[in-house]
Design a protein around this motif. Structure first.
Motif, mmCIF file in Angstrom:
data_model
loop_
_atom_site.group_PDB
_atom_site.id
_atom_site.type_symbol
_atom_site.label_atom_id
_atom_site.label_comp_id
_atom_site.label_asym_id
_atom_site.label_seq_id
_atom_site.Cartn_x
_atom_site.Cartn_y
_atom_site.Cartn_z
ATOM 1 N N ARG A 75 0.976 -0.774 -0.182
ATOM 2 C CA ARG A 75 -0.218 0.085 0.067
ATOM 3 C C ARG A 75 1.061 1.154 0.033
ATOM 4 N NH1 ARG A 75 -5.086 1.890 1.075
ATOM 5 N NH2 ARG A 75 -6.113 -0.230 1.039
ATOM 6 N N LEU A 76 1.900 1.505 0.319
ATOM 7 C CA LEU A 76 2.988 2.160 0.788
ATOM 8 C C LEU A 76 3.504 2.373 -0.484
ATOM 9 C CD1 LEU A 76 4.021 4.439 2.906
ATOM 10 C CD2 LEU A 76 5.893 2.622 3.383
ATOM 11 N N GLY A 77 4.089 1.715 -1.271
ATOM 12 C CA GLY A 77 4.554 1.698 -2.327
ATOM 13 C C GLY A 77 3.114 2.532 -3.986
ATOM 14 N N ARG A 78 2.079 2.074 -3.618
ATOM 15 C CA ARG A 78 1.541 2.516 -4.853
ATOM 16 C C ARG A 78 0.519 4.131 -3.606
ATOM 17 N NH1 ARG A 78 -1.372 -2.461 -2.836
ATOM 18 N NH2 ARG A 78 -3.209 -1.181 -1.426
ATOM 19 N N ILE A 79 1.019 4.179 -2.461
ATOM 20 C CA ILE A 79 0.920 5.488 -2.150
ATOM 21 C C ILE A 79 1.855 6.559 -2.717
ATOM 22 C CG2 ILE A 79 1.183 7.526 -0.049
ATOM 23 C CD1 ILE A 79 -0.547 5.035 1.175
ATOM 24 N N ARG A 80 3.343 5.418 -2.618
ATOM 25 C CA ARG A 80 4.568 6.791 -3.600
ATOM 26 C C ARG A 80 3.999 6.941 -5.183
ATOM 27 N NH1 ARG A 80 8.660 7.702 -1.672
ATOM 28 N NH2 ARG A 80 8.786 6.730 0.408
ATOM 29 N N LEU A 81 3.762 6.314 -5.452
ATOM 30 C CA LEU A 81 3.411 6.272 -7.081
ATOM 31 C C LEU A 81 2.020 7.467 -7.087
ATOM 32 C CD1 LEU A 81 1.969 2.809 -8.230
ATOM 33 C CD2 LEU A 81 4.746 3.943 -8.806
ATOM 34 N N VAL A 82 1.468 7.326 -6.247
ATOM 35 C CA VAL A 82 0.501 9.161 -6.178
ATOM 36 C C VAL A 82 1.086 10.170 -5.676
ATOM 37 C CG1 VAL A 82 -1.480 9.701 -6.565
ATOM 38 C CG2 VAL A 82 -1.647 7.486 -6.739
ATOM 39 N N LYS A 83 1.832 10.453 -4.213
ATOM 40 C CA LYS A 83 1.544 11.596 -3.466
ATOM 41 C C LYS A 83 2.909 10.733 -3.230
ATOM 42 C CE LYS A 83 -2.462 13.520 -2.795
ATOM 43 N NZ LYS A 83 -3.390 13.663 -2.152
ATOM 44 N N GLU A 84 5.010 11.156 -3.561
ATOM 45 C CA GLU A 84 5.293 10.896 -3.007
ATOM 46 C C GLU A 84 6.166 11.145 -1.855
ATOM 47 O OE1 GLU A 84 10.231 9.853 -4.068
ATOM 48 O OE2 GLU A 84 9.111 10.960 -5.665
ATOM 49 N N GLN A 85 6.132 12.736 -1.408
ATOM 50 C CA GLN A 85 5.481 13.117 -0.570
ATOM 51 C C GLN A 85 5.065 12.667 1.339
ATOM 52 O OE1 GLN A 85 8.444 15.418 0.283
ATOM 53 N NE2 GLN A 85 7.665 15.046 2.151
ATOM 54 N N ALA A 120 -3.870 -1.999 8.380
ATOM 55 C CA ALA A 120 -4.783 -1.202 8.945
ATOM 56 C C ALA A 120 -4.257 0.114 10.079
ATOM 57 C CB ALA A 120 -5.622 -1.910 9.508
ATOM 58 N N GLN A 121 -3.227 -0.800 10.281
ATOM 59 C CA GLN A 121 -2.444 0.234 11.482
ATOM 60 C C GLN A 121 -1.885 1.422 10.771
ATOM 61 O OE1 GLN A 121 0.070 -2.041 13.127
ATOM 62 N NE2 GLN A 121 -0.983 -2.157 14.950
ATOM 63 N N LEU A 122 -1.691 1.400 8.762
ATOM 64 C CA LEU A 122 -1.003 2.239 8.268
ATOM 65 C C LEU A 122 -2.173 3.067 7.744
ATOM 66 C CD1 LEU A 122 1.793 3.116 6.027
ATOM 67 C CD2 LEU A 122 0.611 1.496 4.536
ATOM 68 N N VAL A 162 5.046 9.539 5.874
ATOM 69 C CA VAL A 162 4.868 8.131 6.880
ATOM 70 C C VAL A 162 6.365 7.753 7.049
ATOM 71 C CG1 VAL A 162 3.438 6.066 6.640
ATOM 72 C CG2 VAL A 162 2.763 8.476 5.881
ATOM 73 N N GLU A 163 6.949 7.284 5.809
ATOM 74 C CA GLU A 163 7.574 6.494 5.992
ATOM 75 C C GLU A 163 8.823 6.778 7.063
ATOM 76 O OE1 GLU A 163 10.019 5.943 2.365
ATOM 77 O OE2 GLU A 163 8.768 4.670 1.082
#
Length: 137
Positions: free
Chosen positions: A65-75, A100-102, A80-81
């Protein structure tokens, strides 16, 4: 089990800091071209260390999920990282982060960020009476 993972993270961070300290002394005597290569290598090592830490603290679904978010909103993904890594370093994470926690963390980051507002100020143009004279002809 979580203590072992945190200890591993701490050791990786300590090695990273040691590498940064020794790299700074060696970098001062070299020319510009060698410094650029070392800078790129240093960035790559930091990226690998971040990825290693994230792999240790995230479930595969959360990492995806974090990888998919990076594609859309890298910042936002970087924010979050950074927060996850900080929580891991301070020992506040007791187990791997689930999807869920993410999501909860993403909502918290979204709430704290103030959305940019675009304000349009329109200037009032004074009415010119000279144009009205042309209509009276």
């Amino acid at each position: 089990m979580a203590d072992a993972e945190l200890e591993q993270i701490r050791k990786a961070r300590l090695e990273q800091l040691k590498a940064q300290g020794s790299g700074a002394g060696a970098q001062g005597g070299q020319g510009g071209a060698g410094g650029q290569g070392q800078a790129e290598q240093k960035q790559q090592q930091e990226a690998e260390a971040r990825q290693s830490i994230l792999n240790q603290i995230l479930h595969p679904e959360a990492a995806d999920r974090l990888g998919r978010i990076r594609l859309v909103k890298e910042q936002r993904a970087t924010d979050v990282e950074n927060r996850l890594i900080m929580l891991a370093r301070t020992g506040q994470l007791r187990q791997k982060v689930t999807e869920a926690q993410l999501k909860e963390l993403l909502n918290a980051v979204a709430d704290t960020k103030e959305e940019e507002k675009i304000v349009v100020n329109r200037r009032k143009v004074w009415d010119d009476d000279d144009d009205d004279d042309l209509l009276d002809l």
